[in-house]
Design a protein around this motif. Structure first.
Motif, PDB file in Angstrom:
ATOM      1  N   ALA A   1       0.807  -1.124  -0.085  1.00  0.00           N
ATOM      2  CA  ALA A   1       0.016   0.028  -0.058  1.00  0.00           C
ATOM      3  C   ALA A   1       1.059   1.044   0.153  1.00  0.00           C
ATOM      4  O   ALA A   1       1.299   1.598   1.064  1.00  0.00           O
ATOM      5  CB  ALA A   1      -0.979   0.021   1.256  1.00  0.00           C
ATOM      6  N   GLN A   2       1.090   1.977  -1.180  1.00  0.00           N
ATOM      7  CA  GLN A   2       1.888   3.018  -1.178  1.00  0.00           C
ATOM      8  C   GLN A   2       1.328   3.992  -2.152  1.00  0.00           C
ATOM      9  O   GLN A   2       0.271   3.749  -2.870  1.00  0.00           O
ATOM     10  CB  GLN A   2       3.472   2.545  -1.807  1.00  0.00           C
ATOM     11  CG  GLN A   2       3.364   2.073  -3.218  1.00  0.00           C
ATOM     12  CD  GLN A   2       4.656   1.256  -3.314  1.00  0.00           C
ATOM     13  OE1 GLN A   2       5.285   0.868  -2.550  1.00  0.00           O
ATOM     14  NE2 GLN A   2       5.004   1.378  -4.625  1.00  0.00           N
ATOM     15  N   ASP A   3       1.690   5.179  -2.221  1.00  0.00           N
ATOM     16  CA  ASP A   3       1.184   6.329  -2.911  1.00  0.00           C
ATOM     17  C   ASP A   3       1.096   5.844  -4.480  1.00  0.00           C
ATOM     18  O   ASP A   3       2.147   5.653  -5.349  1.00  0.00           O
ATOM     19  CB  ASP A   3       2.054   7.655  -2.867  1.00  0.00           C
ATOM     20  CG  ASP A   3       1.290   8.871  -3.404  1.00  0.00           C
ATOM     21  OD1 ASP A   3       0.051   8.718  -3.351  1.00  0.00           O
ATOM     22  OD2 ASP A   3       1.657   9.826  -3.737  1.00  0.00           O
ATOM     23  N   GLY A   4       0.011   5.637  -5.109  1.00  0.00           N
ATOM     24  CA  GLY A   4      -0.165   5.271  -6.506  1.00  0.00           C
ATOM     25  C   GLY A   4      -0.021   3.800  -6.583  1.00  0.00           C
ATOM     26  O   GLY A   4      -0.413   3.548  -7.960  1.00  0.00           O
ATOM     27  N   TYR A   5      -0.011   3.108  -5.728  1.00  0.00           N
ATOM     28  CA  TYR A   5      -0.025   1.499  -5.915  1.00  0.00           C
ATOM     29  C   TYR A   5      -0.525   0.827  -4.782  1.00  0.00           C
ATOM     30  O   TYR A   5      -0.182   0.983  -3.579  1.00  0.00           O
ATOM     31  CB  TYR A   5       1.269   0.920  -6.614  1.00  0.00           C
ATOM     32  CG  TYR A   5       1.387  -0.235  -6.664  1.00  0.00           C
ATOM     33  CD1 TYR A   5       0.467  -1.014  -7.688  1.00  0.00           C
ATOM     34  CD2 TYR A   5       2.125  -1.072  -5.787  1.00  0.00           C
ATOM     35  CE1 TYR A   5       0.698  -2.368  -7.802  1.00  0.00           C
ATOM     36  CE2 TYR A   5       2.200  -2.381  -5.866  1.00  0.00           C
ATOM     37  CZ  TYR A   5       1.474  -3.042  -6.904  1.00  0.00           C
ATOM     38  OH  TYR A   5       1.608  -4.568  -7.301  1.00  0.00           O
ATOM     39  N   VAL A   6      -1.415  -0.250  -5.020  1.00  0.00           N
ATOM     40  CA  VAL A   6      -2.034  -1.131  -4.083  1.00  0.00           C
ATOM     41  C   VAL A   6      -1.934  -2.497  -4.527  1.00  0.00           C
ATOM     42  O   VAL A   6      -2.401  -2.685  -5.616  1.00  0.00           O
ATOM     43  CB  VAL A   6      -3.452  -0.721  -3.731  1.00  0.00           C
ATOM     44  CG1 VAL A   6      -3.856  -1.918  -2.379  1.00  0.00           C
ATOM     45  CG2 VAL A   6      -3.245   0.696  -2.695  1.00  0.00           C
TER      46      VAL A   6
ATOM     47  N   ARG B   1      -3.301   0.544  -9.849  1.00  0.00           N
ATOM     48  CA  ARG B   1      -2.403   1.754  -9.765  1.00  0.00           C
ATOM     49  C   ARG B   1      -3.262   3.067 -10.254  1.00  0.00           C
ATOM     50  O   ARG B   1      -4.204   3.052 -11.118  1.00  0.00           O
ATOM     51  CB  ARG B   1      -1.583   1.393 -11.108  1.00  0.00           C
ATOM     52  CG  ARG B   1      -0.641   0.090 -10.869  1.00  0.00           C
ATOM     53  CD  ARG B   1       0.108  -0.225 -11.974  1.00  0.00           C
ATOM     54  NE  ARG B   1       1.322  -1.094 -11.803  1.00  0.00           N
ATOM     55  CZ  ARG B   1       1.178  -2.326 -11.911  1.00  0.00           C
ATOM     56  NH1 ARG B   1       0.149  -3.038 -12.380  1.00  0.00           N
ATOM     57  NH2 ARG B   1       2.170  -3.267 -11.571  1.00  0.00           N
ATOM     58  N   PHE B   2      -2.831   4.185  -9.714  1.00  0.00           N
ATOM     59  CA  PHE B   2      -3.540   5.157  -9.569  1.00  0.00           C
ATOM     60  C   PHE B   2      -2.680   6.225 -10.282  1.00  0.00           C
ATOM     61  O   PHE B   2      -1.612   6.547 -10.150  1.00  0.00           O
ATOM     62  CB  PHE B   2      -3.918   5.809  -8.326  1.00  0.00           C
ATOM     63  CG  PHE B   2      -4.700   4.570  -7.444  1.00  0.00           C
ATOM     64  CD1 PHE B   2      -5.862   4.934  -7.589  1.00  0.00           C
ATOM     65  CD2 PHE B   2      -4.205   3.654  -6.613  1.00  0.00           C
ATOM     66  CE1 PHE B   2      -6.913   4.032  -6.829  1.00  0.00           C
ATOM     67  CE2 PHE B   2      -5.088   3.006  -6.103  1.00  0.00           C
ATOM     68  CZ  PHE B   2      -6.308   2.947  -5.895  1.00  0.00           C
TER      69      PHE B   2
ATOM     70  N   GLN C   1      -0.954   9.578 -10.719  1.00  0.00           N
ATOM     71  CA  GLN C   1      -0.781  10.449  -9.924  1.00  0.00           C
ATOM     72  C   GLN C   1      -0.907  11.897 -10.455  1.00  0.00           C
ATOM     73  O   GLN C   1      -0.994  12.897  -9.907  1.00  0.00           O
ATOM     74  CB  GLN C   1       0.604  10.777  -9.563  1.00  0.00           C
ATOM     75  CG  GLN C   1       1.128   9.265  -8.780  1.00  0.00           C
ATOM     76  CD  GLN C   1       0.057   9.144  -7.433  1.00  0.00           C
ATOM     77  OE1 GLN C   1       0.435   9.832  -6.281  1.00  0.00           O
ATOM     78  NE2 GLN C   1      -0.617   8.285  -7.544  1.00  0.00           N
ATOM     79  N   ASP C   2      -1.026  11.968 -11.700  1.00  0.00           N
ATOM     80  CA  ASP C   2      -1.419  13.333 -12.379  1.00  0.00           C
ATOM     81  C   ASP C   2      -2.932  13.501 -12.681  1.00  0.00           C
ATOM     82  O   ASP C   2      -3.147  14.643 -13.208  1.00  0.00           O
ATOM     83  CB  ASP C   2      -0.337  13.332 -13.788  1.00  0.00           C
ATOM     84  CG  ASP C   2       0.884  13.475 -13.423  1.00  0.00           C
ATOM     85  OD1 ASP C   2       1.314  13.995 -12.350  1.00  0.00           O
ATOM     86  OD2 ASP C   2       1.839  12.763 -14.065  1.00  0.00           O
TER      87      ASP C   2
ATOM     88  N   ARG D   1      -7.452  11.198  -8.972  1.00  0.00           N
ATOM     89  CA  ARG D   1      -6.976  10.002  -8.129  1.00  0.00           C
ATOM     90  C   ARG D   1      -8.182   8.783  -7.896  1.00  0.00           C
ATOM     91  O   ARG D   1      -7.780   7.727  -7.272  1.00  0.00           O
ATOM     92  CB  ARG D   1      -6.603  10.303  -6.699  1.00  0.00           C
ATOM     93  CG  ARG D   1      -5.048  10.925  -6.845  1.00  0.00           C
ATOM     94  CD  ARG D   1      -4.502  11.238  -5.755  1.00  0.00           C
ATOM     95  NE  ARG D   1      -3.132  11.915  -5.738  1.00  0.00           N
ATOM     96  CZ  ARG D   1      -2.017  11.559  -4.792  1.00  0.00           C
ATOM     97  NH1 ARG D   1      -2.225  10.883  -3.825  1.00  0.00           N
ATOM     98  NH2 ARG D   1      -0.998  12.205  -5.205  1.00  0.00           N
TER      99      ARG D   1
END
Length: 254
Positions: A170-175, A193-194, A196-197, A200
């Motif tokens: 679980a991290q910024d932009g990816y789970v 995958r999220f 970031q630009d 979200r």
């Protein structure tokens, strides 16, 4: 979740042109120097003055630097797009690749080393296929040669019932969410995958099925193929394999 819904997916479906284009991560992840360096060092040591064969060579992440170390390397790869990506880096004379699956495809010649890195044997989704992979490796080895497998150690702590889901990353932009079925030893990774630009709330989702294997089960597969366990370490640098090790590098000798 019914894991059988993934049964119709082929490896060609999973490792298509889109996956091949995003597979390489120069300088980070699997290609970080602290990961790739010890891997290539250990494989070069095991190959000695003989030739090496990589099952599921992919885009050449390991095979290319190993060949640059002076080892004669050949690859087997099922995904044509992955071979195409590899060919953007090196030619056939530098690193020959046979298009086929690692459980049954034969390559001419005899090798001192056959190897499988980064959990790839788990891409074979049945025990029969995994046993066939061991036998195929043994058939390529010269007497005294070795088969090296890098694989994660299954952690079923806290699993309840027939199926269980857990968050692996679980991290910024990816789970990463893994769904497992202990009955079939299937684990399906769901990658969210999220962008970031962008918004979200929007995400891309992909899934990869695996069959997890206990170290002891691998050892039995090796015996069926006429191989024996020579060493097992927690990593490529030779760290001690302990009860809480999350992965292992196992060397089987013919």
């Amino acid at each position: 979740m019914d894991l059988t819904r993934l049964d119709h997916l082929t490896q060609d479906d999973l490792w298509d042109a889109r996956a091949a284009s995003a597979y390489d991560t120069p300088g980070r992840g699997m290609e970080a120097p602290e990961v790739l360096g010890p891997t290539v060092d250990r494989l070069a040591e095991l190959a000695g003055d003989g030739a090496a064969l990589e099952f599921a060579v992919g885009t050449g992440r390991v095979a290319i630097p190993l060949a640059e170390r002076g080892v004669s390397v050949t690859g087997i790869e099922l995904s044509a797009p992955m071979i195409g990506r590899l060919r953007e880096k090196v030619g056939e004379q530098t690193l020959p690749v046979v298009h086929g699956d690692m459980a049954t495809t034969r390559v001419e010649g005899e090798f001192s080393l056959v190897y499988l890195v980064f959990n790839t044997i788990s891409n074979l989704l049945t025990q029969d296929e995994q046993v066939a992979c061991f036998r195929n490796a043994a058939a390529h080895l010269r007497p005294g040669g070795c088969f090296v497998v890098e694989l994660w150690v299954p952690d079923l702590t806290g699993s309840a019932g027939r199926e269980s889901a857990r968050v692996g990353v679980a991290q910024d932009g990816y789970v990463l969410v893994d769904v497992l079925d202990p009955v079939t030893q299937r684990l399906t990774s769901h990658h969210f995958r999220f962008d970031q630009d962008e918004d979200r709330r929007a995400a891309t989702v992909s899934r990869t099925p695996h069959r997890y294997v206990w170290p002891a089960e691998l050892d039995l597969m090796a015996q069926l193929a006429g191989l024996h366990l020579e060493s097992r370490h927690a990593d490529w640098a030779g760290g001690e394999f302990l009860a809480d090790s999350g992965s292992h590098v196992s060397v089987y000798r013919r």
